[in-house]
Design a protein around this motif. Structure first.
Motif, PDB file in Angstrom:
ATOM      1  N   GLY A 175       0.794  -1.225   0.000  1.00  0.00           N
ATOM      2  CA  GLY A 175       0.000   0.000   0.000  1.00  0.00           C
ATOM      3  C   GLY A 175       0.823   1.268   0.000  1.00  0.00           C
ATOM      4  N   ILE A 176       1.979   1.268   0.672  1.00  0.00           N
ATOM      5  CA  ILE A 176       2.779   2.498   0.721  1.00  0.00           C
ATOM      6  C   ILE A 176       3.629   2.664  -0.540  1.00  0.00           C
ATOM      7  CG2 ILE A 176       2.851   2.718   3.224  1.00  0.00           C
ATOM      8  CD1 ILE A 176       5.595   1.454   3.225  1.00  0.00           C
ATOM      9  N   LEU A 217      -3.739   4.034   5.977  1.00  0.00           N
ATOM     10  CA  LEU A 217      -4.194   4.349   4.621  1.00  0.00           C
ATOM     11  C   LEU A 217      -3.750   3.263   3.642  1.00  0.00           C
ATOM     12  CD1 LEU A 217      -3.372   8.179   4.494  1.00  0.00           C
ATOM     13  CD2 LEU A 217      -5.655   7.166   4.561  1.00  0.00           C
ATOM     14  N   ALA A 218      -2.522   2.798   3.801  1.00  0.00           N
ATOM     15  CA  ALA A 218      -1.976   1.798   2.887  1.00  0.00           C
ATOM     16  C   ALA A 218      -2.836   0.538   2.853  1.00  0.00           C
ATOM     17  CB  ALA A 218      -0.545   1.447   3.296  1.00  0.00           C
ATOM     18  N   VAL A 219      -3.167   0.014   4.028  1.00  0.00           N
ATOM     19  CA  VAL A 219      -3.944  -1.228   4.088  1.00  0.00           C
ATOM     20  C   VAL A 219      -5.382  -0.984   3.632  1.00  0.00           C
ATOM     21  CG1 VAL A 219      -4.755  -3.100   5.564  1.00  0.00           C
ATOM     22  CG2 VAL A 219      -2.495  -2.105   5.948  1.00  0.00           C
ATOM     23  N   ALA A 344      -7.431   5.654   9.319  1.00  0.00           N
ATOM     24  CA  ALA A 344      -6.223   6.370   9.726  1.00  0.00           C
ATOM     25  C   ALA A 344      -6.429   7.093  11.047  1.00  0.00           C
ATOM     26  CB  ALA A 344      -5.814   7.356   8.630  1.00  0.00           C
ATOM     27  N   TYR A 345      -7.563   7.754  11.170  1.00  0.00           N
ATOM     28  CA  TYR A 345      -7.834   8.515  12.379  1.00  0.00           C
ATOM     29  C   TYR A 345      -8.008   7.594  13.589  1.00  0.00           C
ATOM     30  CZ  TYR A 345      -9.421  12.627  14.951  1.00  0.00           C
ATOM     31  OH  TYR A 345      -9.516  13.665  15.841  1.00  0.00           O
ATOM     32  N   ALA A 346      -8.684   6.468  13.388  1.00  0.00           N
ATOM     33  CA  ALA A 346      -8.919   5.533  14.496  1.00  0.00           C
ATOM     34  C   ALA A 346      -7.629   4.862  14.946  1.00  0.00           C
ATOM     35  CB  ALA A 346      -9.947   4.482  14.093  1.00  0.00           C
ATOM     36  N   ALA A 347      -6.684   4.654  14.029  1.00  0.00           N
ATOM     37  CA  ALA A 347      -5.394   4.085  14.423  1.00  0.00           C
ATOM     38  C   ALA A 347      -4.676   5.017  15.389  1.00  0.00           C
ATOM     39  CB  ALA A 347      -4.536   3.826  13.185  1.00  0.00           C
ATOM     40  N   ALA A 348      -4.731   6.316  15.098  1.00  0.00           N
ATOM     41  CA  ALA A 348      -4.125   7.297  15.995  1.00  0.00           C
ATOM     42  C   ALA A 348      -4.847   7.343  17.337  1.00  0.00           C
ATOM     43  CB  ALA A 348      -4.135   8.673  15.336  1.00  0.00           C
TER      44      ALA A 348
END
Length: 398
Positions: A175-176, A217-219, A344-348
């Motif tokens: 993904g990256i 985001l990548a996944v 992404a936000y939930a990972a943070a």
């Protein structure tokens, strides 16, 4: 309570409930109807409302048309009583009359049930079904959550979690590196590579946060493109747990053995939610997907940083509590807007939950099990237009 292997399913996106589940149902029905002249599949409720965006028809047709012609019938306004994700499979004779039929429900996380089956009918692996019971066992025995998983699942669970971790890492790395526009017609460009590159230009704290965003985001973008991922607990929330664990693995040099133990703990919390409530966006909204994934990732992070069982429980509780009421409102039925950004936000937020609990002694007023109860009730109280039908919320702003 079933195995944590049912929380971590390896497969292809973009949706566990709308892609993996229907594909599994199609495979089951093929066994029930060998030699059929043709088949017909009727999709109901949420499956019909957002199935085209989630590639439901593609998943079913690619499996069934290998053997005979198949017709898809869409009935988005008809909701079967048991679950919003209903589908009826029919085998037709040479006169076009059905002679074998079965109704399946895709209940979230890639799992299906036949008409009349109950969730309680699944094979039980765990004798304790709440975090309260398991936490009491931990405190009494001096052991941690992952040790309860090991005791109940047996040694083969570690080989499975190793495979899960490998697929998660591969999804991050693919993904990256990937660029371009995601399929589906919304014109959503992949952003993981941009976030990954930009993160390098910041100081350590901001760089850390930027990398977590990039990995999630990548996944999620791999999932949206139909790539190989792991449900954690669903496809729509598959970026959160890998982002947190990959970041901690690479930045803090946690060993793979410790990462696998963290995955076991995360899977246990996710399985408790699945057993006592739901991880289906069509049933309880995105709180059951992104919210549960955030709780799983928070628990995993807390364990990696040496949290006590009470602190781990507190971290997971916050991860879910602060997503209560989150609607499932994918634009055009695609797992892109707002799903990818939410990952992404939930990972943070999962890392924030871990940090908050680490400053505490683990004592708090509202238990994880209570939050699960509230999430279930909140999900049932949400109108159907906010539960994966793309008829409300952000889905109608374009």
């Amino acid at each position: 309570m079933e195995s944590i292997k049912t929380i971590y399913k390896i497969g292809y996106g973009p949706s566990s409930s709308h892609t993996m589940g229907p594909l599994k149902a199609a495979q089951e029905f093929l066994k029930m109807s060998p030699g059929a002249e043709s088949r017909r599949v009727t999709l109901y409720g949420s499956l019909a409302a957002t199935g085209k965006g989630h590639m439901t028809d593609k998943a079913i047709l690619e499996e069934l048309t290998k053997h005979a012609p198949c017709e898809i019938v869409w009935k988005p306004d008809v909701f079967l009583p048991f679950h919003p994700n209903g589908m009826k499979f029919e085998a037709l004779d040479c006169d076009g009359k059905p002679y074998v039929e079965e109704t399946f429900y895709s209940i979230g996380g890639g799992d299906i049930l036949k008409e009349g089956e109950k969730r309680e009918d699944v094979k039980s692996v765990y004798s304790m079904h709440t975090i309260k019971e398991i936490l009491r066992w931990c405190e009494k025995s001096g052991r941690s959550f992952w040790e309860y998983v090991d005791q109940c699942e047996g040694p083969d669970v570690w080989d499975y979690l190793h495979e899960v971790w490998t697929v998660m890492k591969d999804a991050v790395l693919r993904g990256i590196e990937a660029e371009g526009v995601l399929p589906g017609g919304l014109g959503v460009r992949r952003k993981a590579v941009s976030y990954y590159v930009h993160a390098a230009g910041y100081n350590s704290s901001l760089k850390s946060r930027g990398l977590v965003y990039a990995y999630a985001l990548a996944v999620s973008e791999e999932n949206a493109a139909g790539g190989k991922i792991v449900t954690a607990p669903t496809c729509g929330s598959c970026g959160i747990v890998p982002a947190v664990l990959y970041h901690l693995h690479t930045s803090k040099d946690f060993s793979e053995k410790r990462i696998l133990r963290a995955l076991a703990t995360a899977g246990l919390f996710g399985t408790v939610v699945k057993h006592n409530a739901s991880v289906s966006g069509a049933e309880v909204g995105c709180q059951g997907e992104v919210g549960v994934a955030c709780a799983m990732a928070a628990a995993a992070a807390s364990q990696l940083f040496g949290g006590t069982p009470a602190q781990i429980e507190y971290s997971a509780e916050m991860g879910l509590e602060h997503h209560l009421g989150l609607t499932c409102d994918p634009v055009c039925g695609l797992v892109q807007i707002p799903c990818i950004e939410r990952n992404a936000y939930a990972a943070a937020r999962a890392l924030d939950a871990n940090l908050y609990s680490a400053f505490s002694d683990g004592k708090h007023s509202v238990s994880f099990d209570r939050i699960v109860e509230v999430m279930k009730q909140t999900g049932h109280d949400l109108p159907s237009l906010y539960k994966e039908t793309s008829q409300g919320g952000l889905a109608v702003i374009n």
